[in-house]
Design a protein around this motif. Structure first.
Motif, PDB file in Angstrom:
ATOM      1  N   LYS A 100       0.829  -1.203   0.000  1.00 54.63           N
ATOM      2  CA  LYS A 100       0.000   0.000   0.000  1.00 54.63           C
ATOM      3  C   LYS A 100       0.870   1.263   0.000  1.00 54.63           C
ATOM      4  O   LYS A 100       0.591   2.222  -0.719  1.00 54.63           O
ATOM      5  CB  LYS A 100      -0.903  -0.001   1.230  1.00 54.63           C
ATOM      6  N   HIS A 101       1.927   1.245   0.794  1.00 53.21           N
ATOM      7  CA  HIS A 101       2.804   2.415   0.865  1.00 53.21           C
ATOM      8  C   HIS A 101       3.578   2.606  -0.436  1.00 53.21           C
ATOM      9  O   HIS A 101       3.840   3.736  -0.855  1.00 53.21           O
ATOM     10  CB  HIS A 101       3.772   2.271   2.040  1.00 53.21           C
TER      11      HIS A 101
ATOM     12  N   ASP B 220      -4.078  -2.432   5.521  1.00 51.95           N
ATOM     13  CA  ASP B 220      -4.079  -1.654   4.290  1.00 51.95           C
ATOM     14  C   ASP B 220      -5.381  -0.864   4.148  1.00 51.95           C
ATOM     15  O   ASP B 220      -5.424   0.158   3.464  1.00 51.95           O
ATOM     16  CB  ASP B 220      -3.896  -2.573   3.076  1.00 51.95           C
TER      17      ASP B 220
ATOM     18  N   PHE C 191       0.604  -7.749   1.854  1.00 53.24           N
ATOM     19  CA  PHE C 191      -0.767  -7.298   2.081  1.00 53.24           C
ATOM     20  C   PHE C 191      -1.208  -7.648   3.500  1.00 53.24           C
ATOM     21  O   PHE C 191      -0.935  -8.749   4.000  1.00 53.24           O
ATOM     22  CB  PHE C 191      -1.731  -7.961   1.088  1.00 53.24           C
TER      23      PHE C 191
ATOM     24  N   THR D 291      -4.600  -4.989  -7.210  1.00 56.06           N
ATOM     25  CA  THR D 291      -3.155  -4.766  -7.180  1.00 56.06           C
ATOM     26  C   THR D 291      -2.422  -5.786  -8.034  1.00 56.06           C
ATOM     27  O   THR D 291      -1.518  -5.439  -8.803  1.00 56.06           O
ATOM     28  CB  THR D 291      -2.627  -4.836  -5.727  1.00 56.06           C
TER      29      THR D 291
ATOM     30  N   LEU E 114      -9.042  -5.282  -3.135  1.00 59.60           N
ATOM     31  CA  LEU E 114      -7.810  -4.507  -3.168  1.00 59.60           C
ATOM     32  C   LEU E 114      -6.633  -5.354  -3.639  1.00 59.60           C
ATOM     33  O   LEU E 114      -5.840  -4.936  -4.492  1.00 59.60           O
ATOM     34  CB  LEU E 114      -7.518  -3.934  -1.778  1.00 59.60           C
TER      35      LEU E 114
ATOM     36  N   ARG F 146       1.306   4.305  -2.983  1.00 60.25           N
ATOM     37  CA  ARG F 146       1.115   5.732  -2.727  1.00 60.25           C
ATOM     38  C   ARG F 146       2.180   6.596  -3.401  1.00 60.25           C
ATOM     39  O   ARG F 146       1.933   7.758  -3.710  1.00 60.25           O
ATOM     40  CB  ARG F 146       1.130   5.997  -1.229  1.00 60.25           C
TER      41      ARG F 146
END
Length: 497
Positions: free
Chosen positions: A49-50, A77, A73, A100, A96, A53
């Motif tokens: 997730k980071h 998240d 994961f 991804t 999600l 971003r």
């Protein structure tokens, strides 16, 4: 089976700082680095997730994350508020991950990790994620399924058992039930947690991992033996069942094991089976053994097999919640590091340990009790750690422990010491020392004069060391000494006080 929140991996401070830079969009030259270095940096962020971003920073970063070789994961998240207010948060998390994976363009994965609450509705998706990782020849696969109640375990598909790309596997809360032979030809590290293993699977796993070096069993339930439902089940029947299961390890090939670790709640009915694992590890000439057992019944510990005390293959040994009771002389000829936790050690047993460990360098006594004198004259022992001393069976707290260790270079005294006095007789070779302990007493709010004299004596006896660190647990006693005008030697370093 598990708590509601998964255990998150520790995040290095460097990752946090870099994450802050990315979120602020600061230009500090990082964007000018080659893709290979940027991908390495992104792969070290707390989760995928980071990494995603960072795509909002600039065109340079927009699609870079899709080539990251590490995918991680976790339910975190999704925001905590989303998880609390949305009953379909598990469905959203699955979407999600699916989204991804469809965007990822990395054809070779180094790591793939999933921490997720089990839900039978998404079992097909779970296996699809694993299939994706395998199609990318993932090296390290870590699956942790969390359970909020007694649910059926996640069942791995057969393709997971016949892939040679794995080098590191961690399987938590999975049902290992292959339909055929296991083939993990390049696997070097295997951790199995929160699951039951029957005899055939054990043999199948060890036979299919010819390069296995590290084997870890965490919260392991033991062998699932034959069902015995007769009302007149006898103790002899149970012993025979356990014995037949234990013997199954003799069928397993001899591996080049370097590390064997068991971390579990103690179930005395599995004692013989656990010892069969230890004997198997010894047969594989294992170098490092770590055994940690906890129990809900006070005074119940694991009885170690006597073969452990006469094996020379060990270089590192950690025994936590084990009965250290050799019937003869100990022979640990290659042991360099020994940690014993939560057991009674008298002076004779310590002498037996030291005399049987001629190359021992580090000795850790954690929550041990019963000894009155640590007489360590061996020239090989350089590091001594004394962590906690609490005699649960003593009627008084008037114990005095002396340390005579003229050759050690490092000394640590920490945590709770239920002692009247700790004296340093001879530690003349010390280079550094760390004092971070407390002497707890019931209904005691201020340090006693004895505690002040003890710490003062330790500091003065350590005046010759190059570096003496004193931690926060000693702060109350230190404050009293300071108020009385005690001047600390120049080698004292006060930490967080």
């Amino acid at each position: 089976m598990f708590e509601e929140e998964p255990n998150q991996p520790k995040i290095a401070q460097e990752r946090i700082k870099f994450q802050q830079i990315l979120e602020k969009g600061e230009e500090d030259g990082i964007s000018a680095l080659p893709d290979s270095l940027l991908l390495e940096i992104l792969s070290r962020l707390p989760s995928t997730k980071h990494a995603i971003r960072t795509g909002t920073l600039s065109k340079r970063w927009a699609h870079l994350w899709t080539f990251v070789p590490t995918l991680f994961f976790t339910p975190a998240d999704l925001s905590e508020s989303h998880r609390l207010r949305n009953p379909n948060s598990r469905y959203d998390f699955a979407l999600l991950v699916d989204k991804t994976l469809t965007q990822c363009r990395q054809s070779k994965l180094k790591k793939f990790e999933v921490y997720i609450y089990y839900d039978i509705r998404f079992e097909l998706q779970f296996n699809n994620w694993i299939q994706h990782a395998i199609s990318c020849n993932v090296e390290e696969l870590k699956l942790e399924f969390l359970y909020t109640r007694n649910e059926a375990e996640f069942r791995l598909d057969q393709f997971s058992f016949i892939n040679s790309c794995f080098t590191d596997l961690r399987l938590v809360g999975c049902n290992l039930n292959p339909s055929g032979a296991i083939s993990w030809k390049n696997l070097k590290s295997l951790c199995i947690s929160h699951m039951n293993l029957d005899v055939e699977i054990i043999v199948n796993i060890l036979s299919g991992c010819p390069l296995l070096e590290t084997l870890m069993l965490e919260d392991w339930f033991g062998y699932s033996g034959p069902d015995v439902t007769s009302d007149d089940e006898s103790e002899d029947d149970i012993i025979q069942i356990n014995a037949s299961n234990s013997l199954s390890l003799t069928k397993c090939p001899q591996l080049n094991l370097k590390k064997f670790k068991v971390l579990s709640e103690l179930d005395i009915t599995f004692e013989s089976q656990l010892n069969s694992w230890i004997r198997y590890a010894i047969r594989c000439n294992v170098q490092k053994i770590s055994l940690r057992f906890w129990n809900t019944i006070f005074g119940s510990e694991f009885m170690l097999d006597q073969t452990l005390f006469t094996s020379s293959c060990f270089t590192k040994l950690k025994l936590d919640g084990c009965i250290v009771n050799p019937v003869g002389a100990i022979s640990w000829k290659n042991l360099r590091s020994l940690s014993i936790c939560y057991w009674s050690l008298d002076d004779d047993l310590i002498e037996n340990i030291l005399s049987g460990s001629p190359v021992l360098e580090t000795l850790v006594l954690d929550d041990c009790y019963g000894y009155r004198r640590l007489h360590i004259t061996s020239k090989s022992v350089k590091n001594l750690v004394l962590s906690r001393y609490r005699d649960y069976y003593a009627k008084s707290e008037a114990d005095i422990v002396e340390i005579n260790a003229p050759n050690i270079l490092s000394l640590t005294i920490e945590d709770d010491l239920v002692l009247h006095m700790l004296l340093l007789v001879n530690v003349s070779s010390l280079v550094k020392a760390n004092l971070n302990y407390t002497c707890s007493k019931i209904d005691q709010t201020t340090p006693t004069k004895v505690e002040e004299e003890m710490l003062k004596g330790l500091i003065l006896n350590l005046g010759h060391v190059k570096e003496l660190k004193i931690g926060i647990l000693c702060s109350k006693v230190l404050s009293c000494l300071q108020a009385k005008g005690f001047i600390f030697p120049s080698n004292v370093i006060l930490e967080a006080i």
